[in-house]
Enzyme design. Structure first.
Site, PDB file in Angstrom:
ATOM      1  N   GLU A  40       0.818  -0.993   0.156  1.00 44.46           N
ATOM      2  CA  GLU A  40      -0.602   0.262   0.493  1.00 44.46           C
ATOM      3  C   GLU A  40       0.914   0.953  -0.286  1.00 44.46           C
ATOM      4  O   GLU A  40       2.035   0.974   0.374  1.00 44.46           O
ATOM      5  CB  GLU A  40      -0.779   0.080   0.874  1.00 44.46           C
ATOM      6  CG  GLU A  40      -1.853   1.420   0.984  1.00 44.46           C
ATOM      7  CD  GLU A  40      -2.804   1.429   2.495  1.00 44.46           C
ATOM      8  OE1 GLU A  40      -2.297   0.215   3.453  1.00 44.46           O
ATOM      9  OE2 GLU A  40      -3.451   2.035   2.329  1.00 44.46           O
ATOM     10  N   CYS A 234      -6.411   0.681   3.243  1.00 44.08           N
ATOM     11  CA  CYS A 234      -7.898   2.181   2.682  1.00 44.08           C
ATOM     12  C   CYS A 234      -7.942   3.643   1.615  1.00 44.08           C
ATOM     13  O   CYS A 234      -8.327   3.660   1.654  1.00 44.08           O
ATOM     14  CB  CYS A 234      -7.108   3.057   4.122  1.00 44.08           C
ATOM     15  SG  CYS A 234      -7.912   2.046   5.844  1.00 44.08           S
ATOM     16  N   ASN A 365     -12.265  -3.044   0.491  1.00 42.33           N
ATOM     17  CA  ASN A 365     -10.898  -3.231   1.534  1.00 42.33           C
ATOM     18  C   ASN A 365     -11.592  -3.525   3.104  1.00 42.33           C
ATOM     19  O   ASN A 365     -12.231  -4.647   3.215  1.00 42.33           O
ATOM     20  CB  ASN A 365     -10.158  -2.065   1.708  1.00 42.33           C
ATOM     21  CG  ASN A 365      -9.272  -2.174   2.725  1.00 42.33           C
ATOM     22  OD1 ASN A 365      -8.419  -3.511   2.964  1.00 42.33           O
ATOM     23  ND2 ASN A 365      -8.974  -1.444   4.011  1.00 42.33           N
ATOM     24  N   GLU A 366     -12.351  -2.916   4.075  1.00 44.67           N
ATOM     25  CA  GLU A 366     -12.689  -3.038   5.418  1.00 44.67           C
ATOM     26  C   GLU A 366     -13.356  -2.251   4.621  1.00 44.67           C
ATOM     27  O   GLU A 366     -13.461  -1.386   5.850  1.00 44.67           O
ATOM     28  CB  GLU A 366     -11.348  -2.591   6.469  1.00 44.67           C
ATOM     29  CG  GLU A 366      -9.971  -3.683   6.575  1.00 44.67           C
ATOM     30  CD  GLU A 366      -9.500  -2.458   7.360  1.00 44.67           C
ATOM     31  OE1 GLU A 366      -9.251  -1.134   7.932  1.00 44.67           O
ATOM     32  OE2 GLU A 366      -8.138  -3.539   7.646  1.00 44.67           O
TER      33      GLU A 366
END
Ligand code: AHR
Length: 647
Positions: A40, A234, A365-366
């Site tokens: 990331e 994120c 993602n989350e």
């Protein structure tokens, strides 16, 4: 180098307990993707890190257009800079700088500070380029690297013409400096307009022009990762939808890739990084290429119409989800499509006619909540209809337990999701206590991607977190449980991967670097030992006839490697005592009379690696095998990989 350690001499039986590996009956396949990496652009991971560009804010698109730049005037020269914006004609890269100067006497120019300075190496060639035109005057300029004492350490001259063109010049640095900077001096009297001012070292990964930092990629390649998850994290989601990651904006000509703010720029007030932007010089084509270079299966994660739920939590209305879905479908075509398809052709035009062999795609993602499920369903339906072979990776939220997980986990199982992406940022004790987490997981349900994990020594995302041996050792204990359950756990990756020593926002991280050097943490060596000693099949391993799951402070997993015909046993001792064991390699296989032990250890649980000081790194020893038994002394606080070839 292999040294003859005490384990060789002590081939005789140890009495403490007997560990039995059944070498005849593999109990599960280990996926080639088992141990991978997660990249990331956090902690200056891409811009200022892996992407080897040395100039910060090369196209004046940062919120403050001159951030990173300074005007320099000497000995009576005058000049000024004006930022012009041509949004209507160049939407993606609207700004450029117009320099008006009179350097008939003295010198006028600009300097760039780089990303916390520039790491420059003696005798290495550097390639400078810019887009520019001389509106008035002779268009001559001198470019120069200076060291931290402001002494010249390499320079060249070039002349720009009357029309916008890309100009290039190369020169060699005369000395090494961690904190160099770069200057452009304009000659005579005139007006020059400039954009995309760029400087790259020659020693990029595979020598690719304007490519990636060789030393950092090498550390990744050395791990032999099974997959590369990218581009986040994120960063995929964005603080708000407008700053989400959009892969189509990251491919093609570098000057057309629209820069956006990096979400980690302002995420943590205590680690504010106002100069953190994403130029996308490392874009989706480069990610696929990198995956291929290091033998890793690509695993892109795409935005599913949801911004980060820790921030704005914005979602796109379901009736406007189409462009997001189309991005996913087009990405599959970009990666795997025939060269006659629209996106396959683009891949081919970029220099890669062969498909990238994409097998996995992450949807969000989350994410959490019913809003995720609603959007996931739309993606799953359309992607499965067109590309049933693609396995979808789905979010079960930011934590492997709690309310969010407890909603998503059963819901996604009900929906027959392919792979659930679990994230674990927990204390070291949690990792030891959860080594058995998957022993009782449903064997028929979705597979597990342990997508982000890292033991937090102080607290989640605390700036006090350290890459301590205790954390790494606890992760190793946990990882034995992942590998033992390889029929359920298909992929796993530590997070985050990279951190610039002067530009980080999040710690702990797997690899730390500055502008000249990089080192692997203790956690890196744990990951590397698992990934490079993976094997192809899980073997059963018992301690005194019971399943070995850390009950006496020893965690273990055993594997068979079909390619090398080796038995591989990984043993983790989290106690402060030496643990002596007889490891019996039971079964019909003919076993070599010697094997190797690769050991990571430290008596000090707080020990960390640092630049120039690798306190925790693997050492190798030979070990004797008497009949089928290896007498092994596991050092206190250690991880050991035993490898024995069969005949
Ligand atoms: O790894 C850092 C961040 O942690 C990732 O971006 C995110 O997925 C997680 O919350």
């Amino acid at each position: 180098m292999i040294t003859l350690g005490c384990s060789v001499i002590a081939w005789y039986s140890y009495g403490q307990s007997k560990i039995t590996v059944n070498t005849d009956k593999p109990i599960a396949e280990i996926q080639p993707t088992m141990w991978g990496i997660f990249f990331e652009d956090i902690n200056l991971g891409a811009d200022g890190g892996l992407y080897a560009e040395l100039i910060k804010n090369r196209s004046f698109e940062f919120y403050s257009p001159m951030m990173g730049w300074k005007e320099i005037k000497k000995d009576g020269a005058t000049g000024s800079v004006l930022i012009e914006n041509r949004t209507t004609t160049n939407k993606n890269n609207p700004r450029y700088a117009r320099f008006t100067f009179d350097a008939s006497k003295g010198s006028y120019g600009i300097s760039n500070e780089g990303f916390r300075g520039m790491g420059i190496k003696k005798d290495l060639q550097y390639h400078f380029s810019l887009w520019a035109r001389a509106v008035e005057g002779n268009g001559k300029m001198r470019v120069e690297l200076v060291n931290s004492e402001d002494e010249s350490i390499g320079s060249a001259t070039l002349t720009v013409g009357k029309d916008w063109t890309k100009q290039k010049v190369s020169f060699t640095a005369t000395s090494t400096d961690l904190k160099a900077s770069f200057k452009i001096w304009f000659e005579g009297k005139g007006i020059v307009e400039a954009d995309m001012i760029s400087l790259f070292p020659n020693d990029t990964w595979k020598g690719r022009p304007e490519g990636l930092r060789q030393d950092l990629v090498q550390l990744l390649a050395d791990m032999k990762p099974g997959f590369l998850r990218f581009p986040g994290g994120c960063i995929v989601e964005g603080r708000e939808l407008v700053t989400r990651y959009q892969w189509k904006k990251t491919v093609g000509k570098i000057e057309d890739r629209e820069l956006i703010v990096n979400r980690w720029n302002s995420e943590f007030k205590h680690r504010s990084t106002p100069d953190y932007y994403q130029t996308f010089g490392l874009g989706f084509f480069e990610y696929f290429q990198l995956s291929e270079d290091i033998g890793a299966s690509p695993l892109p994660i795409l935005n599913c119409g949801m911004a980060c739920q820790f921030n704005t939590g914005e979602v796109v209305p379901l009736e406007e989800l189409d462009p997001y879905l189309q991005d996913a479908l087009d990405l599959i075509e970009f990666a795997n499509g025939d060269v006659n398809t629209t996106w396959g052709k683009l891949r081919s035009d970029l220099g890669h006619p062969a498909p990238f062999n994409l097998k996995f795609l992450g949807i969000g993602n989350e994410q959490w909540g019913p809003q995720y499920i609603e959007r996931y369903k739309v993606f799953a339906k359309a992607i499965k209809a067109k590309y049933p072979e693609i396995k979808l990776v789905t979010s079960v939220g930011p934590s492997p337990d709690g309310e969010l997980f407890d909603y998503l986990n059963p819901t996604l199982r009900e929906l027959k999701a392919d792979i659930l992406d679990e994230h674990y940022y927990k204390n070291p004790e949690w990792f030891q206590q959860n080594a058995s987490r998957y022993d009782n997981y449903d064997r028929k349900g979705p597979k597990i991607f342990a997508g982000e994990y890292a033991a937090q020594s102080a607290g989640i995302a605390s700036p006090e977190n350290k890459n301590s041996w205790k954390c790494a050792l606890s992760e190793a204990a946990f990882m034995t449980g992942l590998e033992r359950n390889a029929d359920v756990v298909y992929m796993a990756s530590y997070a985050p991967l990279f951190a610039h020593a002067e530009g980080w926002q999040w710690t702990p991280d797997l690899i730390w670097f500055n502008n000249l050097e990089a080192y692997g943490t203790a956690n890196y060596y744990v990951q590397k030992l698992f990934a490079s000693n993976k094997g192809t099949n899980v073997l059963s391993i018992l301690e005194d006839k019971e399943k070995l799951t850390g009950q006496k402070g020893i965690y273990a997993t055993a594997a068979w490697d079909n390619a090398t015909k080796e038995i591989i046993v990984k043993l983790v001792n989290v106690t402060d005592k030496e643990a002596r064991h007889n490891v019996e390699l039971a079964g019909g296989k003919k076993i070599n009379s010697t094997g190797t032990l690769t050991i990571l250890k430290s008596q000090d649980l707080d020990a960390v690696n640092s630049f120039g000081s690798l306190n925790i790194k693997p050492t190798e020893e030979k070990v004797s095998v008497k009949g089928k038994t290896v007498a092994i002394a596991l050092a206190p606080y250690s991880m050991t990989v035993l490898k024995v070839k069969t005949k």
